[in-house]
Design a protein around this motif. Sequence first.
Motif, PDB file in Angstrom:
ATOM      1  N   LEU A  74      11.879  30.443  30.045  1.00  0.00           N
ATOM      2  CA  LEU A  74      12.775  31.170  30.936  1.00  0.00           C
ATOM      3  C   LEU A  74      12.222  31.262  32.347  1.00  0.00           C
ATOM      4  O   LEU A  74      12.924  31.013  33.330  1.00  0.00           O
ATOM      5  N   LYS A  75      10.963  31.613  32.460  1.00  0.00           N
ATOM      6  CA  LYS A  75      10.365  31.857  33.775  1.00  0.00           C
ATOM      7  C   LYS A  75      10.083  30.575  34.550  1.00  0.00           C
ATOM      8  O   LYS A  75       9.718  30.619  35.721  1.00  0.00           O
ATOM      9  N   TYR A  94      -3.165  44.243  22.918  1.00  0.00           N
ATOM     10  CA  TYR A  94      -3.465  44.125  24.347  1.00  0.00           C
ATOM     11  C   TYR A  94      -3.243  42.701  24.853  1.00  0.00           C
ATOM     12  O   TYR A  94      -2.719  42.506  25.954  1.00  0.00           O
ATOM     13  N   ARG A  95      -3.627  41.709  24.079  1.00  0.00           N
ATOM     14  CA  ARG A  95      -3.454  40.314  24.525  1.00  0.00           C
ATOM     15  C   ARG A  95      -1.981  39.957  24.692  1.00  0.00           C
ATOM     16  O   ARG A  95      -1.613  39.249  25.629  1.00  0.00           O
ATOM     17  N   ASP A  96      -1.130  40.449  23.786  1.00  0.00           N
ATOM     18  CA  ASP A  96       0.316  40.221  23.922  1.00  0.00           C
ATOM     19  C   ASP A  96       0.836  40.859  25.209  1.00  0.00           C
ATOM     20  O   ASP A  96       1.585  40.236  25.967  1.00  0.00           O
ATOM     21  N   TYR A 101       2.899  40.205  30.776  1.00  0.00           N
ATOM     22  CA  TYR A 101       2.913  40.557  32.197  1.00  0.00           C
ATOM     23  C   TYR A 101       2.486  39.377  33.066  1.00  0.00           C
ATOM     24  O   TYR A 101       3.012  39.189  34.165  1.00  0.00           O
ATOM     25  N   GLU A 102       1.567  38.562  32.585  1.00  0.00           N
ATOM     26  CA  GLU A 102       1.168  37.369  33.344  1.00  0.00           C
ATOM     27  C   GLU A 102       2.333  36.391  33.488  1.00  0.00           C
ATOM     28  O   GLU A 102       2.470  35.730  34.508  1.00  0.00           O
ATOM     29  N   GLY A 104       5.469  37.289  33.600  1.00  0.00           N
ATOM     30  CA  GLY A 104       6.400  37.855  34.571  1.00  0.00           C
ATOM     31  C   GLY A 104       7.442  38.809  34.013  1.00  0.00           C
ATOM     32  O   GLY A 104       8.542  38.905  34.564  1.00  0.00           O
ATOM     33  N   ILE A 105       7.110  39.526  32.936  1.00  0.00           N
ATOM     34  CA  ILE A 105       8.081  40.485  32.402  1.00  0.00           C
ATOM     35  C   ILE A 105       8.223  41.682  33.334  1.00  0.00           C
ATOM     36  O   ILE A 105       7.375  41.943  34.178  1.00  0.00           O
ATOM     37  N   ALA A 106       9.302  42.423  33.129  1.00  0.00           N
ATOM     38  CA  ALA A 106       9.577  43.615  33.936  1.00  0.00           C
ATOM     39  C   ALA A 106       9.132  44.893  33.229  1.00  0.00           C
ATOM     40  O   ALA A 106       9.058  45.941  33.861  1.00  0.00           O
ATOM     41  N   GLY A 107       8.861  44.826  31.933  1.00  0.00           N
ATOM     42  CA  GLY A 107       8.424  46.001  31.205  1.00  0.00           C
ATOM     43  C   GLY A 107       8.092  45.678  29.768  1.00  0.00           C
ATOM     44  O   GLY A 107       8.499  44.649  29.228  1.00  0.00           O
TER      45      GLY A 107
END
Length: 138
Positions: A74-75, A94-96, A101-102, A104-107
């Motif tokens: 998607l990104k 934590y890795r997920d 976030y790396e 590019g998620i929003a939350g």
Amino acid sequence: MGKVLNILFVEDDTIETIKFKRVLKTLDLKHNIIEAINGEAALDLLKTPSLIPDLIIMDLNMPKLSGIEFLNILKQDIVLKFIPCVILTTSGNYRDIKECYEIGIAGYIIKPLKYEDYVERIERLLKYWSTNELISQI
């Protein structure tokens, strides 16, 4: 309340989909929900311009194409990469979280065990995105 959103809800567990829709009904939210049972089905839906959502809410652990794989595809798309994606999952790994976030998620929201907490989190999530300025994809 803000604008009515077109939401792509990507979840392979039917019970979770029913629960999400029940929360919207309970809160009397009129958002339009487009359902996909996995990342592969979601990508197929996104090929139809009229189905491009304002927001994607998705699980991480899905068959065929995982949430991470879906996000990576998607990104990389010149148009679809601007759709905000929020992870709604049971994984507090934590890795997920970091990898999402790396990408590019929003939350990132971890599904709470108590239904009342789930309702509260979904309500806050949708209030925020229905008042946020979004880029139209069409």
